[in-house]
Design an enzyme around this catalytic site. Structure first.
Site, short mmCIF file in Angstrom:
data_model
loop_
_atom_site.label_atom_id
_atom_site.label_comp_id
_atom_site.label_asym_id
_atom_site.label_seq_id
_atom_site.Cartn_x
_atom_site.Cartn_y
_atom_site.Cartn_z
N TYR A 33 0.79 -1.31 -0.03
CA TYR A 33 0.21 0.02 -0.28
C TYR A 33 0.91 1.27 -0.10
O TYR A 33 2.05 1.06 0.19
CB TYR A 33 -0.81 0.06 1.15
CG TYR A 33 -0.50 0.16 2.54
CD1 TYR A 33 0.58 -0.56 3.09
CD2 TYR A 33 -0.76 1.47 3.08
CE1 TYR A 33 1.09 -0.06 4.42
CE2 TYR A 33 0.03 1.78 4.32
CZ TYR A 33 0.86 0.93 4.91
OH TYR A 33 1.26 1.50 6.17
N ARG A 52 8.19 3.77 -4.60
CA ARG A 52 8.17 2.83 -3.63
C ARG A 52 7.02 1.93 -3.67
O ARG A 52 7.29 0.48 -3.30
CB ARG A 52 7.99 3.80 -2.32
CG ARG A 52 8.25 2.81 -0.98
CD ARG A 52 8.14 3.55 0.29
NE ARG A 52 6.88 4.28 0.45
CZ ARG A 52 6.54 5.08 1.48
NH1 ARG A 52 7.59 5.41 2.35
NH2 ARG A 52 5.30 5.71 1.56
N ARG A 100 -7.64 -20.45 0.30
CA ARG A 100 -6.78 -20.20 1.21
C ARG A 100 -5.74 -21.37 1.24
O ARG A 100 -5.92 -22.57 1.44
CB ARG A 100 -7.41 -20.06 2.76
CG ARG A 100 -6.17 -19.77 3.76
CD ARG A 100 -6.83 -19.62 5.04
NE ARG A 100 -5.64 -19.08 5.92
CZ ARG A 100 -4.87 -20.02 6.47
NH1 ARG A 100 -5.20 -21.27 6.23
NH2 ARG A 100 -3.86 -19.75 7.17
N HIS A 102 -1.18 -21.21 1.61
CA HIS A 102 -0.24 -20.26 2.07
C HIS A 102 0.64 -19.99 1.13
O HIS A 102 0.87 -18.99 0.56
CB HIS A 102 0.87 -20.92 3.37
CG HIS A 102 0.33 -20.77 4.57
ND1 HIS A 102 -0.81 -21.58 4.87
CD2 HIS A 102 0.39 -20.03 5.53
CE1 HIS A 102 -1.32 -21.11 6.13
NE2 HIS A 102 -0.47 -20.36 6.87
N LYS A 148 6.57 -1.95 2.18
CA LYS A 148 5.29 -1.30 2.63
C LYS A 148 4.30 -2.22 2.55
O LYS A 148 3.26 -1.97 1.77
CB LYS A 148 5.04 -0.01 2.07
CG LYS A 148 4.16 0.67 2.95
CD LYS A 148 4.17 2.44 2.36
CE LYS A 148 3.14 3.35 3.26
NZ LYS A 148 3.49 3.48 4.57
N GLU A 180 12.11 3.14 14.33
CA GLU A 180 11.20 4.26 13.90
C GLU A 180 10.07 4.24 14.63
O GLU A 180 9.92 3.60 15.81
CB GLU A 180 10.58 4.07 12.25
CG GLU A 180 10.28 2.61 12.18
CD GLU A 180 9.75 2.33 10.81
OE1 GLU A 180 9.79 3.35 9.85
OE2 GLU A 180 9.63 1.32 10.18
N LEU A 204 11.02 1.76 7.35
CA LEU A 204 10.48 1.93 6.09
C LEU A 204 11.06 3.34 5.65
O LEU A 204 11.39 4.33 6.50
CB LEU A 204 8.80 2.40 6.23
CG LEU A 204 8.24 2.76 4.95
CD1 LEU A 204 7.91 1.42 4.08
CD2 LEU A 204 7.03 3.38 5.16
N1 PDD Z 1 2.78 5.38 7.47
N2 PDD Z 1 7.24 4.03 9.12
C1 PDD Z 1 6.34 3.59 9.46
C2 PDD Z 1 6.10 2.17 9.94
C3 PDD Z 1 4.97 4.12 8.63
O1 PDD Z 1 3.85 3.33 8.48
C4 PDD Z 1 5.05 5.28 7.89
C5 PDD Z 1 4.11 5.88 7.07
C6 PDD Z 1 6.34 5.75 7.81
C7 PDD Z 1 6.33 7.44 7.00
O2 PDD Z 1 6.40 7.09 5.54
P1 PDD Z 1 5.99 8.31 4.77
O3 PDD Z 1 6.70 9.74 5.17
O4 PDD Z 1 6.19 7.92 3.69
O5 PDD Z 1 4.55 8.47 5.09
C8 PDD Z 1 7.37 5.18 8.53
C9 PDD Z 1 1.55 5.59 6.52
C10 PDD Z 1 1.14 7.32 6.75
C11 PDD Z 1 0.28 4.90 7.10
O6 PDD Z 1 0.74 3.67 7.27
O7 PDD Z 1 -0.77 5.13 7.22
#
Ligand code: PDD
Length: 285
Positions: A33, A52, A100, A102, A148, A180, A204
């Site tokens: 996503y 990304r 389903r 895996h 992501k 993070e 991320l």
């Molecule tokens: N989240 N790290 C994590 C674990 C995140 O879920 C996000 C963003 C970021 C920051 O990434 P960016 O600057 O590209 O938004 C870092 C989004 C907003 C979400 O999951 O809704």
């Protein structure tokens, strides 16, 4: 102004029951996503998000069925038809629908695409500039959070724990190293220098983080070092902040029981926040 949802080539009612119960995104969190900010009726840094997203798909072995140009056009259509000026677009691509099991068979799966456009409460976003409280939690995620995916169980558990403690979110630590936030990247300021975790498989690679590193910090003459730092360093930091697409630069004014930068947003943090807001106003493809 109308919030819209788009699924596999057509507009559907928000919350519509269109996803199969055999969708691997639903069964396994087998999906990738992106969240893109819409500012003044334009996507901010869309090409970065698309890069990304395509990387996530490559890493997950999900075939790409849509060209970047077509995907970009879809973002524009959503903005135009919704008439939303300030908000965000959510894009999710799941591996596909199959009974389903895996293991997946790539040749038998058709990726499923969901997009939605939503408004943002800009007063709430502005209020984040006043600073937030955070708590420290262990980073219990898998070894490839640079991809992501929607498989966010440790993140949602950490976020819920934080909110139950009236914190905005959590700072995650793996083996005492600050990685993070539960939904954002983390930066620390010490003696005028900016520090953040290197963009490896443990975090991320946030787009907002990239904006700070490649554009905002250099334009303000602030030195930045990408390196690991521990909980002691965090405790002694002069300033701390989160970055993400929705909130931009979010000052941390309290961590666990301790005030950060005297309980008010740090000076460097606020300069970076302002710099990012300016760039968002100007726009970036
Ligand atoms: N989240 N790290 C994590 C674990 C995140 O879920 C996000 C963003 C970021 C920051 O990434 P960016 O600057 O590209 O938004 C870092 C989004 C907003 C979400 O999951 O809704």
């Amino acid at each position: 102004m109308k919030e819209l949802t788009y699924f596999n080539g057509e507009f559907v009612e928000p919350g519509a029951k269109v996803i199969s119960i055999d969708d691997r995104g639903y069964l396994f969190g087998d999906a990738v996503y992106e969240v893109v900010r819409v500012v003044n009726g334009r996507c901010f840094a869309l090409s970065y998000h698309q890069d990304r997203l395509y990387r996530s798909m490559r890493e997950m072995d999900i075939p790409v069925k849509m060209t970047p140009d077509d995907l970009m056009e879809l973002h524009e259509i959503l903005i135009e038809q919704s008439e939303i000026k300030d908000g965000y677009i959510y894009v999710q691509i799941s591996r596909g629908v199959a009974p389903r099991r895996h293991a997946y068979d790539r040749s038998k799966l058709e990726p499923q695409m969901l997009m939605s456009i939503r408004t943002l409460d800009m007063e709430e976003v502005a209020k984040l500039g006043e600073g937030v409280k955070a708590i420290s939690l262990p980073d219990e995620r898998w070894g490839h959070v640079d991809i992501k995916t929607t498989n966010l169980i440790p993140n949602i558990l950490a976020q819920t724990k934080a909110e139950k403690k009236f914190a905005y979110t959590a700072i995650l630590f793996r083996d005492d190293i600050c990685t993070e936030g539960a939904t954002s990247n983390v930066f620390a300021v010490k003696d005028g220098i900016l520090y953040t975790h290197p963009a490896d498989h443990r975090i991320l690679k946030g787009i907002t983080r990239q904006m700070i590193i490649t554009r905002i910090a250099p334009s303000l003459g602030i030195t930045l070092i990408e390196k690991e730092f521990d909980s002691e360093f965090v405790k002694n930091a002069d300033e701390l902040f989160f970055t993400d697409t929705i909130g931009g630069v979010i000052p941390i004014i309290k961590l666990d029981k301790d005030a950060v930068s005297g309980g008010t947003p740090g000076v460097i943090t606020l300069r970076l926040r302002e710099g990012l807001e300016k760039l968002m106003e100007e726009g970036l493809a």
